[in-house]
Scaffold this motif. Structure first.
Motif, mmCIF file in Angstrom:
data_model
loop_
_atom_site.group_PDB
_atom_site.id
_atom_site.type_symbol
_atom_site.label_atom_id
_atom_site.label_comp_id
_atom_site.label_asym_id
_atom_site.label_seq_id
_atom_site.Cartn_x
_atom_site.Cartn_y
_atom_site.Cartn_z
ATOM 1 N N CYS A 195 7.449 5.317 -41.659
ATOM 2 C CA CYS A 195 8.383 4.705 -40.719
ATOM 3 C C CYS A 195 7.825 4.632 -39.310
ATOM 4 O O CYS A 195 8.106 3.688 -38.581
ATOM 5 N N GLY A 196 7.050 5.602 -38.890
ATOM 6 C CA GLY A 196 6.522 5.620 -37.534
ATOM 7 C C GLY A 196 5.129 6.209 -37.496
ATOM 8 O O GLY A 196 4.611 6.675 -38.511
ATOM 9 N N ASP A 197 4.537 6.182 -36.324
ATOM 10 C CA ASP A 197 3.228 6.808 -36.133
ATOM 11 C C ASP A 197 3.423 8.313 -36.314
ATOM 12 O O ASP A 197 4.222 8.921 -35.602
ATOM 13 N N VAL B 145 -0.172 3.098 -43.261
ATOM 14 C CA VAL B 145 0.455 1.890 -42.727
ATOM 15 C C VAL B 145 1.808 2.327 -42.162
ATOM 16 O O VAL B 145 2.611 2.914 -42.887
ATOM 17 N N TYR B 146 2.047 2.066 -40.878
ATOM 18 C CA TYR B 146 3.302 2.528 -40.285
ATOM 19 C C TYR B 146 3.995 1.425 -39.498
ATOM 20 O O TYR B 146 3.378 0.473 -39.039
ATOM 21 N N ILE B 147 5.314 1.612 -39.328
ATOM 22 C CA ILE B 147 6.153 0.601 -38.688
ATOM 23 C C ILE B 147 6.258 0.795 -37.180
ATOM 24 O O ILE B 147 5.920 -0.087 -36.405
ATOM 25 N N GLY B 148 6.816 1.923 -36.734
ATOM 26 C CA GLY B 148 7.260 2.067 -35.358
ATOM 27 C C GLY B 148 6.369 2.865 -34.440
ATOM 28 O O GLY B 148 5.607 3.731 -34.871
ATOM 29 N N ARG B 149 6.519 2.576 -33.149
ATOM 30 C CA ARG B 149 5.773 3.251 -32.093
ATOM 31 C C ARG B 149 6.535 4.478 -31.598
ATOM 32 O O ARG B 149 7.755 4.446 -31.466
ATOM 33 N N GLU B 150 5.812 5.520 -31.292
ATOM 34 C CA GLU B 150 6.404 6.735 -30.732
ATOM 35 C C GLU B 150 7.077 6.441 -29.401
ATOM 36 O O GLU B 150 8.140 6.982 -29.101
ATOM 37 N N SER B 151 6.478 5.574 -28.611
ATOM 38 C CA SER B 151 7.054 5.260 -27.305
ATOM 39 C C SER B 151 8.441 4.633 -27.432
ATOM 40 O O SER B 151 9.327 4.905 -26.621
ATOM 41 N N GLU B 152 8.665 3.815 -28.442
ATOM 42 C CA GLU B 152 9.979 3.206 -28.649
ATOM 43 C C GLU B 152 10.962 4.206 -29.249
ATOM 44 O O GLU B 152 12.144 4.205 -28.917
ATOM 45 N N LEU B 153 10.478 5.056 -30.147
ATOM 46 C CA LEU B 153 11.330 6.093 -30.729
ATOM 47 C C LEU B 153 11.839 7.032 -29.636
ATOM 48 O O LEU B 153 13.004 7.428 -29.638
ATOM 49 N N LYS B 154 10.986 7.368 -28.695
ATOM 50 C CA LYS B 154 11.378 8.268 -27.606
ATOM 51 C C LYS B 154 12.538 7.689 -26.797
ATOM 52 O O LYS B 154 13.394 8.417 -26.315
ATOM 53 N N LYS B 155 12.598 6.368 -26.688
ATOM 54 C CA LYS B 155 13.710 5.733 -25.963
ATOM 55 C C LYS B 155 15.039 5.981 -26.673
ATOM 56 O O LYS B 155 16.082 6.002 -26.036
ATOM 57 N N VAL B 156 14.983 6.186 -27.982
ATOM 58 C CA VAL B 156 16.197 6.438 -28.768
ATOM 59 C C VAL B 156 16.509 7.931 -28.830
ATOM 60 O O VAL B 156 17.660 8.338 -28.708
ATOM 61 N N THR B 157 15.483 8.771 -28.993
ATOM 62 C CA THR B 157 15.714 10.212 -29.145
ATOM 63 C C THR B 157 15.902 10.912 -27.805
ATOM 64 O O THR B 157 16.521 11.968 -27.743
ATOM 65 N N GLY B 158 15.369 10.326 -26.763
ATOM 66 C CA GLY B 158 15.511 10.933 -25.441
ATOM 67 C C GLY B 158 14.949 12.336 -25.399
ATOM 68 O O GLY B 158 13.886 12.611 -25.939
ATOM 69 N N ASP B 159 15.724 13.234 -24.784
ATOM 70 C CA ASP B 159 15.263 14.620 -24.655
ATOM 71 C C ASP B 159 15.926 15.538 -25.681
ATOM 72 O O ASP B 159 15.987 16.747 -25.491
ATOM 73 N N ASP B 160 16.404 14.971 -26.787
ATOM 74 C CA ASP B 160 17.040 15.757 -27.845
ATOM 75 C C ASP B 160 16.039 16.795 -28.369
ATOM 76 O O ASP B 160 14.925 16.459 -28.778
ATOM 77 N N LEU B 161 16.438 18.058 -28.348
ATOM 78 C CA LEU B 161 15.540 19.148 -28.765
ATOM 79 C C LEU B 161 15.143 19.060 -30.239
ATOM 80 O O LEU B 161 14.167 19.678 -30.652
ATOM 81 N N ARG B 162 15.894 18.316 -31.028
ATOM 82 C CA ARG B 162 15.555 18.177 -32.449
ATOM 83 C C ARG B 162 14.333 17.286 -32.669
ATOM 84 O O ARG B 162 13.750 17.304 -33.749
ATOM 85 N N ASN B 163 13.954 16.511 -31.665
ATOM 86 C CA ASN B 163 12.793 15.629 -31.799
ATOM 87 C C ASN B 163 12.051 15.521 -30.467
ATOM 88 O O ASN B 163 12.017 14.466 -29.849
ATOM 89 N N PRO B 164 11.429 16.614 -30.043
ATOM 90 C CA PRO B 164 10.680 16.548 -28.783
ATOM 91 C C PRO B 164 9.412 15.724 -28.984
ATOM 92 O O PRO B 164 8.543 16.069 -29.779
ATOM 93 N N THR B 165 9.321 14.635 -28.294
ATOM 94 C CA THR B 165 8.193 13.726 -28.468
ATOM 95 C C THR B 165 6.898 14.375 -28.008
ATOM 96 O O THR B 165 6.834 14.986 -26.946
ATOM 97 N N LEU B 166 5.887 14.254 -28.830
ATOM 98 C CA LEU B 166 4.535 14.706 -28.504
ATOM 99 C C LEU B 166 3.671 13.452 -28.495
ATOM 100 O O LEU B 166 3.376 12.882 -29.545
ATOM 101 N N ASP B 167 3.323 12.993 -27.325
ATOM 102 C CA ASP B 167 2.597 11.737 -27.189
ATOM 103 C C ASP B 167 1.128 11.943 -27.556
ATOM 104 O O ASP B 167 0.262 12.016 -26.690
ATOM 105 N N LEU B 168 0.883 12.045 -28.850
ATOM 106 C CA LEU B 168 -0.471 12.222 -29.371
ATOM 107 C C LEU B 168 -0.584 11.355 -30.623
ATOM 108 O O LEU B 168 -0.296 11.804 -31.738
ATOM 109 N N PRO B 169 -0.954 10.100 -30.462
ATOM 110 C CA PRO B 169 -1.003 9.171 -31.590
ATOM 111 C C PRO B 169 -1.911 9.652 -32.721
ATOM 112 O O PRO B 169 -2.927 10.313 -32.483
ATOM 113 N N SER B 170 -1.549 9.301 -33.935
ATOM 114 C CA SER B 170 -2.329 9.723 -35.100
ATOM 115 C C SER B 170 -3.770 9.249 -35.012
ATOM 116 O O SER B 170 -4.683 9.972 -35.435
#
Length: 184
Positions: free
Chosen positions: A102-104, A122-147
């Motif tokens: 589903c995502g990187d 093969v993946y669909i979504g970008r982490e940068s766009e997912l972060k716009k949806v998850t925000g600062d929710d502690l259940r999904n802290p974004t780690l900007d380190l692409p695969s």
């Protein structure tokens, strides 16, 4: 052994189009989005992936199970799938398989993919766009380190195709209203 050059200038700007994939591969990516919804319906985070052979036959499917497994923070779909697959397929066999995701993948999942010896992602979504949806929710802290960055530090090549922006909105819809519910 050849030394790989690590680039800190990675961007998500590569242009991938669904028309570059076979019809079957597009179907597999759409199935991944369904797996995201299934994971959410089971009370888990809306992430999912599947493993397929060269002919596009689905070998395994996996949704996120962090909540199902009592808060196991390592129960991301990709890590669980690689754990299961590595118990069934040899490293040589894994080299010929593809994960549709589903995502990187996050750094942890990228590590599981690397150690499993998977040949293609093969993946669909970008982490940068997912972060716009998850925000600062502690259940999904974004780690900007692409695969791709994680894989670039390894000793073997993994073919990575994505993101596929034509399906990204469909993937992100699975996340609507899930993250930071008190803020909605």
């Amino acid at each position: 052994m050849e030394t790989k050059i690590f680039s800190t200038n990675y961007t998500e700007s590569a242009e991938y189009k669904l028309s570059d994939l076979s019809d079957r591969e597009v179907e597999l990516l759409k199935r991944v989005i369904e797996i995201c919804y299934e994971a959410r319906e089971k009370g888990n985070h809306p992430f999912g992936c599947l493993l397929a052979d060269k002919d596009g036959n689905i070998l395994m499917e996996q949704g996120n199970e962090e909540n199902s497994l009592n808060g196991d923070c390592t129960a991301h779909a990709e890590t669980l799938l690689m754990r299961r697959a590595s118990q069934v397929y040899s490293k040589e066999e894994m080299r010929d398989l593809t994960m549709y995701n589903c995502g990187d993948p996050c750094a942890m999942c990228a590590g599981a993919i690397y150690w499993s010896n998977l040949g293609r992602l093969v993946y669909i979504g970008r982490e940068s766009e997912l972060k716009k949806v998850t925000g600062d929710d502690l259940r999904n802290p974004t780690l900007d380190l692409p695969s791709r960055v994680v894989f670039s530090r390894g000793q073997k090549d993994i073919v990575v195709l994505g993101p596929f922006l034509e399906l990204e909105e469909d993937f992100l819809k699975a996340h609507e209203g899930y993250w930071n519910p008190s803020d909605k």
